[in-house]
Write a protein that holds these residues in place. Structure first.
Motif, short mmCIF file in Angstrom:
data_model
loop_
_atom_site.label_atom_id
_atom_site.label_comp_id
_atom_site.label_asym_id
_atom_site.label_seq_id
_atom_site.Cartn_x
_atom_site.Cartn_y
_atom_site.Cartn_z
N LEU A 190 0.78 -1.12 0.09
CA LEU A 190 0.17 -0.09 0.13
C LEU A 190 0.74 1.13 0.05
O LEU A 190 0.59 2.35 -0.74
N ASN A 191 1.99 1.18 0.90
CA ASN A 191 2.79 2.33 0.91
C ASN A 191 3.53 2.66 -0.45
O ASN A 191 3.59 3.78 -0.96
N ALA B 109 -8.42 4.32 -14.13
CA ALA B 109 -8.33 4.98 -12.77
C ALA B 109 -7.20 4.95 -12.09
O ALA B 109 -7.01 5.84 -11.16
N SER B 110 -5.98 4.33 -12.40
CA SER B 110 -4.73 4.39 -11.88
C SER B 110 -3.87 5.31 -12.68
O SER B 110 -2.61 5.32 -12.60
N ALA B 111 -4.38 6.11 -13.47
CA ALA B 111 -3.53 7.32 -14.45
C ALA B 111 -3.73 8.70 -13.98
O ALA B 111 -4.84 9.14 -13.20
N PHE B 112 -2.88 9.51 -14.40
CA PHE B 112 -2.84 10.86 -14.31
C PHE B 112 -3.52 11.30 -15.41
O PHE B 112 -2.99 11.05 -16.63
N ARG C 289 -5.61 16.52 -24.41
CA ARG C 289 -5.58 15.78 -23.06
C ARG C 289 -4.49 15.25 -22.87
O ARG C 289 -3.68 14.19 -23.72
N LEU C 290 -3.77 15.35 -21.64
CA LEU C 290 -2.52 14.59 -21.25
C LEU C 290 -2.64 13.55 -20.35
O LEU C 290 -3.79 13.67 -19.16
N THR C 291 -2.30 12.33 -20.75
CA THR C 291 -2.67 11.06 -19.55
C THR C 291 -1.30 10.59 -19.39
O THR C 291 -0.69 10.05 -20.37
N LEU C 292 -1.13 10.01 -18.10
CA LEU C 292 0.27 9.16 -17.92
C LEU C 292 -0.38 7.84 -17.41
O LEU C 292 -1.26 7.89 -16.09
N THR C 293 0.22 6.99 -17.99
CA THR C 293 -0.16 5.54 -17.27
C THR C 293 1.14 4.85 -16.93
O THR C 293 2.09 5.49 -17.17
N ASP D 84 -0.57 -2.82 -9.64
CA ASP D 84 -1.41 -1.92 -8.39
C ASP D 84 -1.08 -2.45 -7.11
O ASP D 84 -0.77 -1.37 -6.32
N TRP D 85 -0.57 -3.56 -6.88
CA TRP D 85 -0.06 -4.01 -5.58
C TRP D 85 1.29 -4.62 -5.69
O TRP D 85 1.46 -6.11 -5.85
N PRO D 86 2.27 -3.64 -5.66
CA PRO D 86 3.84 -4.16 -5.86
C PRO D 86 4.16 -5.29 -4.78
O PRO D 86 4.04 -5.18 -3.24
#
Length: 502
Positions: A27-28, A192-195, A207-211, A216-218
């Motif tokens: 989570l961290n 959901a997990s992108a900027f 539109r700028l998108t970073l993926t 998701d859980w390393p």
């Protein structure tokens, strides 16, 4: 069994703690990666916003240059365009299209005049038009230059989208940049997990998108797993030791309380039994006192004779002393029996102890017409115990046996058999009574359970406690030939085991 349950619970708690530690780490790392991606996205968003503002400035400058003369100074425009392309690599081409010609013609031969013309004719006044080229790999910017109030020139900038979205600083590992033109009516929901954010430009709707390709859980690294496992194992060990110490302390306190309770019960039992012992003690004391009296009278008669036989006289006095010592021993046993003293562990010979109990209860046995005897297998049965407490156990068992045979038809006998079995000494009290019923056999050693009308049900429960205090056991069963057998099994003393080995 309890320690197994406790350790199983500690193991489950340890596994849960280990899992929570791994989940907290993941989570961290996930939060940290999301924060890094957010920060990188905002930085790149500001950079691209500055770049698209520069595109507006370039088109405004070129528009002013085209409007400076009629016809437009194309050579000058071409020189300026080459300079812009050289200093801004993301701008891969600049063109001017003359809309007044039929068909419209590109003056710098960079862009498709038909595409530029289509976008320029849809522009209202000098507004900027945008269009995606090559599947979004390039961006076309079109603006009309109003040289004659109508604007028969169109300016075009061709932008490389990859260079436009290139970051000046390294991106987080696994991050990918996506910059696209927002088409009218096109959905723009980011993962959901992108900027994702729109470029703050009125003329260039991008539109700028970073993926990121990171999970998701390393998973924690091996070093973290080893350290977490070691810390959890250490914590489990410490908790187990603390719980074990607490249980030992509780058990010690419980045993101390039971020992104190046993001592009080034993003292009460001895006092209650004193009345029953009185008849046996009186019978025992009668014999030595009678012997002392007869020997004293004989000695007095010998002294009255002129020539007394000194040897006979000495024998009479020796008999008096011996019987006096015997009477003193009997009184000493009675005093020790009823006194509330702490246990004194010593080496006790079971055969000798059984003989003392027979002497104490001989009068009781004679009164009911029963035979009371001791038998053995010839071996020495030595144990480590408190003589008075162990004698009380045997006394209670023998007395119960005498009560069982009282009033019975036929043989009335109680036998104390002493012997050894392996590393244990065994004392068995067998009676010729009716035996034990199934109900009595199942609850025989429960406190306050009794088959006697006036019994308290504490005798056998106390006997079990006293025997267990010296690491022994007390068991009861019915004999095959009739009657009941109560067996006391105690560990043989080290001295007794050495003698047996020799």
């Amino acid at each position: 069994m309890l320690w197994r349950s406790r350790r199983a619970a500690i193991l489950v708690a340890g596994l849960v703690a280990f899992g929570l530690a791994c989940a907290a780490y993941s989570l961290n790392r996930r939060s940290h990666a999301a924060a890094e991606l957010e920060e990188a996205g905002r930085t790149l968003h500001r950079l691209i916003s500055q770049r698209v503002d520069q595109h507006d400035a370039h088109l405004t400058s070129l528009s002013a240059l085209v409007q400076a003369a009629e016809p437009a100074p194309i050579a000058t425009v071409e020189q300026v365009a080459a300079s812009i392309v050289r200093f801004y690599p993301r701008i891969v081409g600049i063109d001017v299209v003359d809309l007044a010609l039929s068909p419209p013609r590109s003056l710098l031969d960079v862009a498709d005049p038909a595409v530029v013309t289509e976008e320029a004719r849809q522009a209202a006044g000098s507004n900027l038009r945008t269009r995606a080229l090559d599947g979004g790999a390039r961006l076309l910017l079109v603006k009309r230059a109003l040289t004659d109030g109508v604007g028969h020139y169109a300016l075009a900038l061709v932008i490389d989208m990859a260079r436009l979205s290139a970051s000046d600083t390294p991106l987080p590992e696994g991050a990918a940049v996506h910059l696209r033109l927002i088409e009218p009516g096109q959905a723009s929901d980011p993962p959901a997990s992108a900027f994702s954010a729109e470029i703050a430009s009125r003329t260039q709707p991008l539109r700028l998108t970073l993926t990121t390709s990171a999970p998701d859980w390393p998973l924690p690294p091996l070093a973290f797993l080893a350290l977490a496992g070691l810390l959890v194992a250490l914590a489990m060990f410490l908790v187990d030791r603390l719980l074990e110490a607490r249980n030992v302390a509780r058990e010690a306190a419980r045993k101390a309380g039971l020992a104190e309770q046993d001592a009080r019960l034993a003292h009460a039992g001895r006092v209650n039994a004193m009345g029953e012992l009185a008849s046996g003690i009186a019978h025992e004391l009668t014999q030595p006192l009678t012997a002392i009296l007869s020997q004293a009278q004989a000695a007095r008669r010998l002294l009255a004779q002129p020539e007394a036989d000194q040897a006979v006289l000495a024998g009479a006095f020796e008999a008096i002393a011996r019987n006096a010592r015997r009477a003193g021993d009997i009184l000493g046993r009675l005093r020790a029996w009823i006194s509330k003293s702490e246990p004194v562990v010593e080496t006790v010979d079971l055969t000798e102890l059984a003989g003392e109990v027979v002497h104490l209860l001989a009068a009781n046995a004679q009164g009911i017409g029963a035979t009371l005897r001791v038998s053995g297998d010839g071996s020495r049965s030595l144990v480590r115990a408190d003589r008075v407490q162990l004698e009380q156990v045997v006394f209670n068992l023998v007395r119960n046996g005498l009560e069982a045979v009282e009033g019975r038809d036929g043989e009335r006998s109680v036998t104390i058999k002493v012997g050894t079995q392996g590393g244990d000494a065994v004392l068995a009290v067998r009676d010729s009574g009716p035996g034990l019923s199934p109900e009595a056999q199942a609850r025989l050693f429960e406190p306050f359970f009794t088959t006697k009308p006036a019994g308290l049900g504490l005798g056998l429960a106390l006997c079990v406690r006293l025997v267990e205090r010296f690491d022994g056991t007390l068991a009861a069963e019915n004999a095959a030939e009739g009657g009941a057998v109560f067996s006391v099994r105690l560990p043989r003393s080290a001295e007794n085991q050495r003698e047996a080995a020799e």
